[in-house]
Design a protein around this motif. Structure first.
Motif, PDB file in Angstrom:
ATOM      1  N   PHE A 277       0.852  -1.200   0.000  1.00  0.00           N
ATOM      2  CA  PHE A 277       0.000   0.000   0.000  1.00  0.00           C
ATOM      3  C   PHE A 277       0.879   1.238   0.000  1.00  0.00           C
ATOM      4  N   PRO A 278       0.483   2.310  -0.687  1.00  0.00           N
ATOM      5  CA  PRO A 278       1.226   3.570  -0.532  1.00  0.00           C
ATOM      6  C   PRO A 278       0.988   4.127   0.878  1.00  0.00           C
ATOM      7  N   ASP A 279       1.924   4.954   1.372  1.00  0.00           N
ATOM      8  CA  ASP A 279       1.796   5.504   2.733  1.00  0.00           C
ATOM      9  C   ASP A 279       0.483   6.254   2.946  1.00  0.00           C
ATOM     10  N   GLY A 280       0.012   6.876   1.873  1.00  0.00           N
ATOM     11  CA  GLY A 280      -1.226   7.658   1.975  1.00  0.00           C
ATOM     12  C   GLY A 280      -2.399   6.861   2.523  1.00  0.00           C
ATOM     13  N   GLU A 281      -2.372   5.532   2.275  1.00  0.00           N
ATOM     14  CA  GLU A 281      -3.480   4.679   2.750  1.00  0.00           C
ATOM     15  C   GLU A 281      -3.599   4.703   4.273  1.00  0.00           C
ATOM     16  N   ILE A 282      -2.450   4.803   4.953  1.00  0.00           N
ATOM     17  CA  ILE A 282      -2.483   4.830   6.422  1.00  0.00           C
ATOM     18  C   ILE A 282      -3.348   6.010   6.873  1.00  0.00           C
ATOM     19  N   GLY A 283      -3.142   7.148   6.207  1.00  0.00           N
ATOM     20  CA  GLY A 283      -3.911   8.351   6.547  1.00  0.00           C
ATOM     21  C   GLY A 283      -5.398   8.166   6.330  1.00  0.00           C
ATOM     22  N   PHE A 284      -5.764   7.595   5.191  1.00  0.00           N
ATOM     23  CA  PHE A 284      -7.188   7.404   4.877  1.00  0.00           C
ATOM     24  C   PHE A 284      -7.845   6.460   5.885  1.00  0.00           C
ATOM     25  N   ILE A 285      -7.142   5.369   6.215  1.00  0.00           N
ATOM     26  CA  ILE A 285      -7.705   4.392   7.164  1.00  0.00           C
ATOM     27  C   ILE A 285      -7.807   5.023   8.555  1.00  0.00           C
TER      28      ILE A 285
END
Length: 280
Positions: free
Chosen positions: A152-160
């Motif tokens: 997953f790109p790092d951005g996914e952590i933010g969305f989750i």
């Protein structure tokens, strides 16, 4: 005494909707719970690993429409992830996360399989605002990556993390995103007025973001933080640039939120802004 429900709809082998006298419709999730069952069959609460109510008609419809497009194993896996999130956060999650996170993860996994990369412009702000949710989201991403063998790109952590925050705070994602947009607008005004480039991984930047967030929250709830007249005079004379900029930010907040913002916020913002200037 076992509570018996009646099956209303079998969504797949692992998910059924059942009817209960008190709760009306209940979603039951469990390995093989829907296998060889039909509408009208009795089913016990004990059979399910997880039960939840979807009181909102629109959300229920979304969930029912979503499931046929998702692998059955993934539904059970997401259910395990939600138990992990609940355990880590130490709070019960709002039921809407079942729909929102199932939907989000199904698309995110799809994107990762096709190697579609995209960024999350609010990643630093999200980490600063919701540190606990961010850490838990990291754990969720790690579990998904290991289970699916994808990256997953790092951005996914933010969305989750935003989904988790929405589920523990009972705030809608729409409101959370609206506040985050307002915060980034305020940051832009600060950078422009002070002609500085803020370092997003800096501790003072984190403090500023958290303060802006709390100020917005206080305005939203109509809370005041009290008056400090002597301090106001001092800051006004000592740091006129930051003091005037703080007022400008308050005005933007008031316009965007359509609510009054306590004037005492100016003092705290002035101090945060002066700190940033001293650093740069």
């Amino acid at each position: 005494m076992k509570q018996i429900l009646t099956i209303e709809k079998v969504l797949n082998n692992n998910v059924v909707i059942a009817v209960h006298d008190t709760y009306k419709e209940v979603v039951l999730i469990g390995k093989g719970i829907g296998f060889n069952t039909n509408k009208g069959d009795p089913i016990s609460f004990d059979k399910a690993d997880k039960t939840f109510l979807l009181k909102d008609e629109k959300e229920k419809e979304q969930y029912v429409n979503l499931l046929p497009h998702i692998e059955e194993n993934l539904i059970i896996f997401i259910h395990e992830l939600l138990l992990f999130v609940e355990e880590q956060m130490g709070k019960e999650l709002n039921e809407h996360i079942h729909v929102a996170l199932t939907d989000h993860l199904a698309f995110a996994i799809n994107r990762a399989k096709k190697d579609m990369q995209f960024s999350n412009p609010f990643i630093y702000e999200i980490e600063a605002l919701y540190p606990k949710e961010y850490q838990v989201a990291k754990g969720v991403v790690k579990k998904v990556e290991d289970w699916m063998d994808i990256a997953f790109p790092d951005g996914e952590i933010g969305f989750i993390a935003l989904h988790i925050h929405s589920a523990v705070s009972d705030k809608s994602l729409r409101d959370i995103n609206r506040y985050n947009l307002l915060i980034s607008q305020l940051v832009e005004i600060i950078e422009k007025n002070l002609t500085i480039q803020l370092k997003k991984d800096d501790v003072d930047y984190h403090r500023l973001i958290q303060h802006l967030h709390r100020a917005i929250d206080r305005a939203h709830q109509g809370q005041a933080i009290g008056e400090e007249n002597k301090l106001e005079e001092l800051l006004k004379n000592e740091y006129p640039v930051c003091y005037n900029l703080a007022w400008k930010l308050i005005k933007v907040m008031q316009n965007q939120l359509n609510k009054p913002v306590d004037e005492a916020e100016v003092l705290y913002l002035t101090i945060h802004l002066q700190r940033l200037i001293n650093k740069s």
